[in-house]
Design a protein around this motif. Sequence first.
Motif, PDB file in Angstrom:
ATOM      1  N   THR A   1       0.811  -1.161  -0.017  1.00  0.00           N
ATOM      2  CA  THR A   1       0.102  -0.008   0.092  1.00  0.00           C
ATOM      3  C   THR A   1       0.941   1.143  -0.174  1.00  0.00           C
ATOM      4  OG1 THR A   1      -1.796  -1.067   1.053  1.00  0.00           O
ATOM      5  CG2 THR A   1      -1.586   1.194   1.101  1.00  0.00           C
ATOM      6  N   SER A   2       1.764   1.250   0.863  1.00  0.00           N
ATOM      7  CA  SER A   2       2.782   2.413   0.842  1.00  0.00           C
ATOM      8  C   SER A   2       3.268   2.560  -0.582  1.00  0.00           C
ATOM      9  CB  SER A   2       3.899   2.202   1.992  1.00  0.00           C
ATOM     10  OG  SER A   2       4.803   1.569   1.491  1.00  0.00           O
ATOM     11  N   LEU A   3       3.633   1.579  -1.561  1.00  0.00           N
ATOM     12  CA  LEU A   3       4.377   1.918  -2.664  1.00  0.00           C
ATOM     13  C   LEU A   3       3.098   2.262  -3.837  1.00  0.00           C
ATOM     14  CD1 LEU A   3       6.536  -1.139  -2.458  1.00  0.00           C
ATOM     15  CD2 LEU A   3       7.269   1.157  -2.312  1.00  0.00           C
ATOM     16  N   GLN A   4       1.843   2.552  -3.389  1.00  0.00           N
ATOM     17  CA  GLN A   4       1.079   2.723  -4.400  1.00  0.00           C
ATOM     18  C   GLN A   4       1.279   3.999  -5.347  1.00  0.00           C
ATOM     19  OE1 GLN A   4      -1.715   1.138  -5.497  1.00  0.00           O
ATOM     20  NE2 GLN A   4      -1.319  -0.469  -3.941  1.00  0.00           N
ATOM     21  N   ASP A   5       1.970   4.960  -4.693  1.00  0.00           N
ATOM     22  CA  ASP A   5       2.123   6.438  -5.261  1.00  0.00           C
ATOM     23  C   ASP A   5       3.611   6.300  -5.664  1.00  0.00           C
ATOM     24  OD1 ASP A   5      -0.359   7.045  -5.301  1.00  0.00           O
ATOM     25  OD2 ASP A   5       0.171   8.003  -3.199  1.00  0.00           O
TER      26      ASP A   5
ATOM     27  N   PRO B   1      10.940   6.399   4.163  1.00  0.00           N
ATOM     28  CA  PRO B   1      10.744   6.511   5.464  1.00  0.00           C
ATOM     29  C   PRO B   1       9.681   5.183   5.912  1.00  0.00           C
ATOM     30  CG  PRO B   1      10.721   8.458   4.823  1.00  0.00           C
ATOM     31  CD  PRO B   1      10.823   7.637   3.551  1.00  0.00           C
ATOM     32  N   ALA B   2       8.695   5.194   5.160  1.00  0.00           N
ATOM     33  CA  ALA B   2       7.717   4.178   5.342  1.00  0.00           C
ATOM     34  C   ALA B   2       8.222   2.757   5.269  1.00  0.00           C
ATOM     35  CB  ALA B   2       6.440   4.187   4.392  1.00  0.00           C
TER      36      ALA B   2
ATOM     37  N   LEU C   1       8.695  -0.332   7.991  1.00  0.00           N
ATOM     38  CA  LEU C   1       7.978  -1.636   8.215  1.00  0.00           C
ATOM     39  C   LEU C   1       9.049  -2.762   8.257  1.00  0.00           C
ATOM     40  CD1 LEU C   1       5.340  -0.624   5.291  1.00  0.00           C
ATOM     41  CD2 LEU C   1       4.887  -1.419   7.551  1.00  0.00           C
ATOM     42  N   ILE C   2      10.156  -2.378   7.947  1.00  0.00           N
ATOM     43  CA  ILE C   2      11.477  -3.262   7.907  1.00  0.00           C
ATOM     44  C   ILE C   2      11.660  -3.323   9.310  1.00  0.00           C
ATOM     45  CG2 ILE C   2      13.878  -3.580   7.699  1.00  0.00           C
ATOM     46  CD1 ILE C   2      13.401  -2.305   4.958  1.00  0.00           C
ATOM     47  N   GLU C   3      11.458  -2.411  10.104  1.00  0.00           N
ATOM     48  CA  GLU C   3      11.612  -2.493  11.542  1.00  0.00           C
ATOM     49  C   GLU C   3      10.645  -3.453  12.345  1.00  0.00           C
ATOM     50  OE1 GLU C   3      14.739  -1.976  13.305  1.00  0.00           O
ATOM     51  OE2 GLU C   3      15.413  -1.534  11.363  1.00  0.00           O
TER      52      GLU C   3
END
Length: 100
Positions: A28-32, A69-70, A74-76
């Motif tokens: 979802t964070s990659l949608q844009d 940043p997102a 999410l990796i963390e």
Amino acid sequence: MFYGLWTKFTTQPGEGHRLVEVLLEAATSLQDVSDCEQYIVSTTEEADTVMVREIWTDQAAHAASLQLPATRQLIEQARPILLKVERLLEDQPHGGKGLA
């Protein structure tokens, strides 16, 4: 030509569903992010295993995405539940249905 990546994630016992949630949030964070052509999260019959298929405009775009940043956040979130991350295959998709 595109840059493709297949990654296999193995989680702590019983944490596969949680990793799916984190990776779907990543999708979802990659949608844009226009350089990300595809980010598909799937499971198999193998317990606590999650697969991700990514297609990017090029390898540099993928590398840059790991610094967002997102993505870092999410990796963390995922790190404590992961046992193993395997980059199974890097390829060069040429096109097809769903790939412009």
